[in-house]
Structures are given as structure tokens and as C-alpha cells.
Design a protein around this motif. Sequence first.
Motif, PDB file in Angstrom:
ATOM      1  N   LEU A 158      43.821  47.705  10.576  1.00  0.00           N
ATOM      2  CA  LEU A 158      44.410  48.436   9.469  1.00  0.00           C
ATOM      3  C   LEU A 158      45.815  47.982   9.158  1.00  0.00           C
ATOM      4  CD1 LEU A 158      43.177  52.026  10.263  1.00  0.00           C
ATOM      5  CD2 LEU A 158      42.529  50.635   8.341  1.00  0.00           C
ATOM      6  N   GLY A 159      46.301  46.973   9.880  1.00  0.00           N
ATOM      7  CA  GLY A 159      47.600  46.423   9.549  1.00  0.00           C
ATOM      8  C   GLY A 159      48.755  46.925  10.392  1.00  0.00           C
ATOM      9  N   TYR A 160      48.491  47.722  11.427  1.00  0.00           N
ATOM     10  CA  TYR A 160      49.580  48.266  12.230  1.00  0.00           C
ATOM     11  C   TYR A 160      49.929  47.308  13.360  1.00  0.00           C
ATOM     12  CZ  TYR A 160      48.971  52.697   9.867  1.00  0.00           C
ATOM     13  OH  TYR A 160      48.909  53.675   8.930  1.00  0.00           O
ATOM     14  N   ASP A 161      51.228  47.137  13.578  1.00  0.00           N
ATOM     15  CA  ASP A 161      51.716  46.290  14.654  1.00  0.00           C
ATOM     16  C   ASP A 161      52.381  47.197  15.674  1.00  0.00           C
ATOM     17  OD1 ASP A 161      54.059  43.470  14.774  1.00  0.00           O
ATOM     18  OD2 ASP A 161      52.734  44.346  16.268  1.00  0.00           O
ATOM     19  N   THR A 162      51.802  47.271  16.866  1.00  0.00           N
ATOM     20  CA  THR A 162      52.357  48.186  17.855  1.00  0.00           C
ATOM     21  C   THR A 162      53.326  47.520  18.797  1.00  0.00           C
ATOM     22  OG1 THR A 162      50.499  47.762  19.294  1.00  0.00           O
ATOM     23  CG2 THR A 162      50.326  49.653  17.843  1.00  0.00           C
TER      24      THR A 162
ATOM     25  N   LEU B 161      62.853  55.728  21.080  1.00  0.00           N
ATOM     26  CA  LEU B 161      62.203  55.607  19.771  1.00  0.00           C
ATOM     27  C   LEU B 161      61.121  54.552  19.848  1.00  0.00           C
ATOM     28  CD1 LEU B 161      65.186  55.686  17.277  1.00  0.00           C
ATOM     29  CD2 LEU B 161      63.612  57.504  17.790  1.00  0.00           C
ATOM     30  N   SER B 162      59.977  54.845  19.276  1.00  0.00           N
ATOM     31  CA  SER B 162      58.900  53.860  19.190  1.00  0.00           C
ATOM     32  C   SER B 162      58.693  53.516  17.727  1.00  0.00           C
ATOM     33  CB  SER B 162      57.609  54.447  19.749  1.00  0.00           C
ATOM     34  OG  SER B 162      57.792  54.881  21.057  1.00  0.00           O
ATOM     35  N   LEU B 163      58.540  52.236  17.478  1.00  0.00           N
ATOM     36  CA  LEU B 163      58.381  51.752  16.110  1.00  0.00           C
ATOM     37  C   LEU B 163      56.970  51.247  15.916  1.00  0.00           C
ATOM     38  CD1 LEU B 163      60.438  50.835  13.687  1.00  0.00           C
ATOM     39  CD2 LEU B 163      61.326  52.013  15.645  1.00  0.00           C
ATOM     40  N   LEU B 164      56.391  51.616  14.796  1.00  0.00           N
ATOM     41  CA  LEU B 164      55.069  51.121  14.434  1.00  0.00           C
ATOM     42  C   LEU B 164      55.218  50.554  13.039  1.00  0.00           C
ATOM     43  CD1 LEU B 164      52.123  51.144  15.373  1.00  0.00           C
ATOM     44  CD2 LEU B 164      51.923  53.421  14.459  1.00  0.00           C
ATOM     45  N   LEU B 165      54.961  49.251  12.887  1.00  0.00           N
ATOM     46  CA  LEU B 165      55.153  48.617  11.591  1.00  0.00           C
ATOM     47  C   LEU B 165      53.799  48.284  10.986  1.00  0.00           C
ATOM     48  CD1 LEU B 165      57.937  46.076  12.595  1.00  0.00           C
ATOM     49  CD2 LEU B 165      58.227  48.351  11.698  1.00  0.00           C
ATOM     50  N   ARG B 166      53.746  48.349   9.685  1.00  0.00           N
ATOM     51  CA  ARG B 166      52.484  48.056   9.002  1.00  0.00           C
ATOM     52  C   ARG B 166      52.737  47.098   7.868  1.00  0.00           C
ATOM     53  NH1 ARG B 166      48.349  52.004   5.742  1.00  0.00           N
ATOM     54  NH2 ARG B 166      46.500  50.828   6.290  1.00  0.00           N
ATOM     55  N   HIS B 167      51.892  46.067   7.787  1.00  0.00           N
ATOM     56  CA  HIS B 167      51.905  45.105   6.684  1.00  0.00           C
ATOM     57  C   HIS B 167      53.171  44.271   6.614  1.00  0.00           C
ATOM     58  CE1 HIS B 167      48.238  46.764   5.477  1.00  0.00           C
ATOM     59  NE2 HIS B 167      48.677  47.774   4.763  1.00  0.00           N
ATOM     60  N   PHE B 168      53.944  44.217   7.689  1.00  0.00           N
ATOM     61  CA  PHE B 168      55.136  43.367   7.620  1.00  0.00           C
ATOM     62  C   PHE B 168      54.764  41.892   7.611  1.00  0.00           C
ATOM     63  CE2 PHE B 168      59.395  45.369   8.200  1.00  0.00           C
ATOM     64  CZ  PHE B 168      59.016  46.658   7.918  1.00  0.00           C
ATOM     65  N   VAL B 173      57.488  38.730   7.026  1.00  0.00           N
ATOM     66  CA  VAL B 173      58.645  39.181   7.797  1.00  0.00           C
ATOM     67  C   VAL B 173      58.286  39.127   9.263  1.00  0.00           C
ATOM     68  CG1 VAL B 173      60.146  41.121   8.259  1.00  0.00           C
ATOM     69  CG2 VAL B 173      59.398  40.670   5.949  1.00  0.00           C
ATOM     70  N   GLU B 174      59.122  38.482  10.058  1.00  0.00           N
ATOM     71  CA  GLU B 174      58.882  38.410  11.493  1.00  0.00           C
ATOM     72  C   GLU B 174      59.765  39.430  12.200  1.00  0.00           C
ATOM     73  OE1 GLU B 174      60.246  34.796  10.984  1.00  0.00           O
ATOM     74  OE2 GLU B 174      58.370  33.928  10.310  1.00  0.00           O
ATOM     75  N   CYS B 175      59.134  40.314  12.968  1.00  0.00           N
ATOM     76  CA  CYS B 175      59.903  41.326  13.691  1.00  0.00           C
ATOM     77  C   CYS B 175      59.684  41.140  15.185  1.00  0.00           C
ATOM     78  CB  CYS B 175      59.448  42.722  13.308  1.00  0.00           C
ATOM     79  SG  CYS B 175      59.880  43.147  11.637  1.00  0.00           S
TER      80      CYS B 175
END
Lengths: 172, 175
Positions: A158-162, B161-168, B173-175
Motif C-alpha cells: 500500500l506504499g507505507y515505509d516502516t 516518535l515513530s515515523l511512517l512514510l507513504r509514497h515518498f 525522495v530518499e529518506c
Amino acid sequence: MTAANPSVFLLMVNGQVESAQGLEEGISQITSKSQDVRQVLVWNFPIDVTFKSTNPYGWPQIVLSVYGPDVFGNDVVRGYGAVHVPFSPGRHKRTIAMFVPESTSKLQKFTSWFMGRRPEYTDPKVVAQGEGREVTRVRSQGFVTLLFNVVTKDMRKLGYDTGPADTQDIPR
Amino acid sequence: MAEVHVIGQIIGATGFSESSLFCKWGIHTGAAWKLLSGMREGQTQVDTPQVGDMAYWCHPIDLHFATKGLQGWPRLHLQVWSQDSFGRCQLAGYGFCHVPSSPGTHQLDCPTWRPLGSWREQLARAFVGGGPQLLQADTIYSGADRYRLHTAAGGTVRLELSLLLRHFDRYGVEC
């Protein structure tokens, strides 16, 4: 149950739950401090829950309420605590602080100690929310350690990066 | 549009001279960011630690942003206040930290500072309490017009804090 669209399996205690399997609530046994020099309290309580949702907002939190007997033998609350379930798959250890609501006046403190009716939350799930906390006074006392093994399904689809699996274990 | 989930908690604060502390927090973002769900600001409970000197709040943060650009990445700003037994509040420190930009779980230690007044005001603060405060909260997280401030260090606020990124990765974009 097979699903045509990819779905996200999450653990949810409060939030946008679509379906849930497994026990969402549980009560552990009564434990006493160990007699040795470590003085630890061990519950070793198993948790096995599976949830499904479509949005990470409202990510699951596990809410703990610890009770214990006071001097007169009544069961009083000893601490509340909550922590988000980690979302990167893998093994995670979390140590959370526990806090107890405090009476506003000294007289009420003495009365509640004497009668065995300490201030407690009517619904422990308020510990998992941020709203309405600004008027409460609490005392923090004690810590509880939890161990999570998390498995997710279709988050990447679904596109999520954990991100990487969490390697920071709190050594306590 | 790319999406960012910020999920975590303000764990507590340590290193402050006062013991009953609470924290007012807020998240500031740039114009390209839109908050889809969650509370943008809040206030924790007042905690008096019984064991050790760290005050624990365990205040949950759960935010869902949608963004069209990287400029104005969310900043979390904090104001730590102490409350005495009479219910009077006194400023203990201001601090801010950027929300982490890589996905995963992060332990953050946010240092704080508080404005110092003249020696008269410092003396008054030691005896009566009070002390200078910022009129506008955006000085906490912006760098403009800070050169006139004279401050002293406060304690440290600990966050997870926990980060969850979508469609980056869709936008390169490189994270």
C-alpha cells in the motif's frame, strides 16, 4: 477469509478497527515481589491479537492498569500506562512508566487512603488519549516492561515505509 | 500526495529543578503540509515523580499529514511548566525539535531553555516565582529575532516518535 484488495493487519485497541481476532482484554495473575535481591514482579502474560484496518491513524495502543492491595487489604490502583504497539515488524522491548491519579486536597488524600477508595479512571482507555489530560494531576511510580513480536501484512504494497526494524532495546 | 504518520509519545522530562511538571506541545508545519487527522496541539497531565527525578507523562501523539513538498517539515515545539501545590504555574523551559525524517522509531532528547530577565527579575523569580515568558510562541521554533534573547538552560524532554512514510519513493525522495 481471502480479500481481493491488499489489506493492512494492525493491532488496535482504540482507533479505526474493522475487525479483530484474539482477546483484546485480559487480566493477569496476582504476583508478589521476588524474594531475591532483584525484587522484580513477573507476570509473563501472553498476548496474541490480530486486527485489520485501512488507515494507520489510530494505531493500536496497549493500555495497562496495575492493581494491588493496600494496607487494609482493598484492591487499589497502582498505576496506569499506555504505549503504541511498534509498527515495524520484528521483536521490540518497551518499558513504560506507570502513573496514578492524585487527589486534589490533603484531606481527600487521607480519606481515600483510609477508606481504600483511591482516585481512579472510570474508563482506563482515557490513558491512551491525549485530550482532557490537562486538568489531571498524577504521580508516576514504577515501570512495566513489554515484549512485542510484530508481523504486518501488505503495508509495503500500500506504499507505507516502516523503516528498519527497531534495534533499540531498553536494557531494563 | 505523500503522507506522513507521526505516532509516538512524549515520555517525560528530566533535569528540571521543579518536580511537578506538565508540558504544552504543538506541531507547526509549512504551507505545503495538511493535517488530515489528529490533534495539532495539546497539554499533558501534571506529574509528580515518586521514584527518581524524571517526570513521566506518556502523552500519546498520533498525527496524519499529507504533503506536497519537503519545505516546512513538521516541528514539534514544547513548553514545560511547573505547578506547585497551590495551583500556580511557572515556566520551566521552551524547546523544539524537528520530527525525524527517516521512517522507524526514534528516541529524541529535546533540550529546553528559559528566558532570563534582569538580575531583579531573577531575584524575584527565586523568591516569589514568575519570570519572563515569550509573548509569541513562534519564537520557540523559528530562528528570526532571537538575537535579543538572553536565556538559561532548562532540563531535557524525552520523546519517542515513530515515523511512517507513504509514497515518498514515488516522488524520488530518499529518506
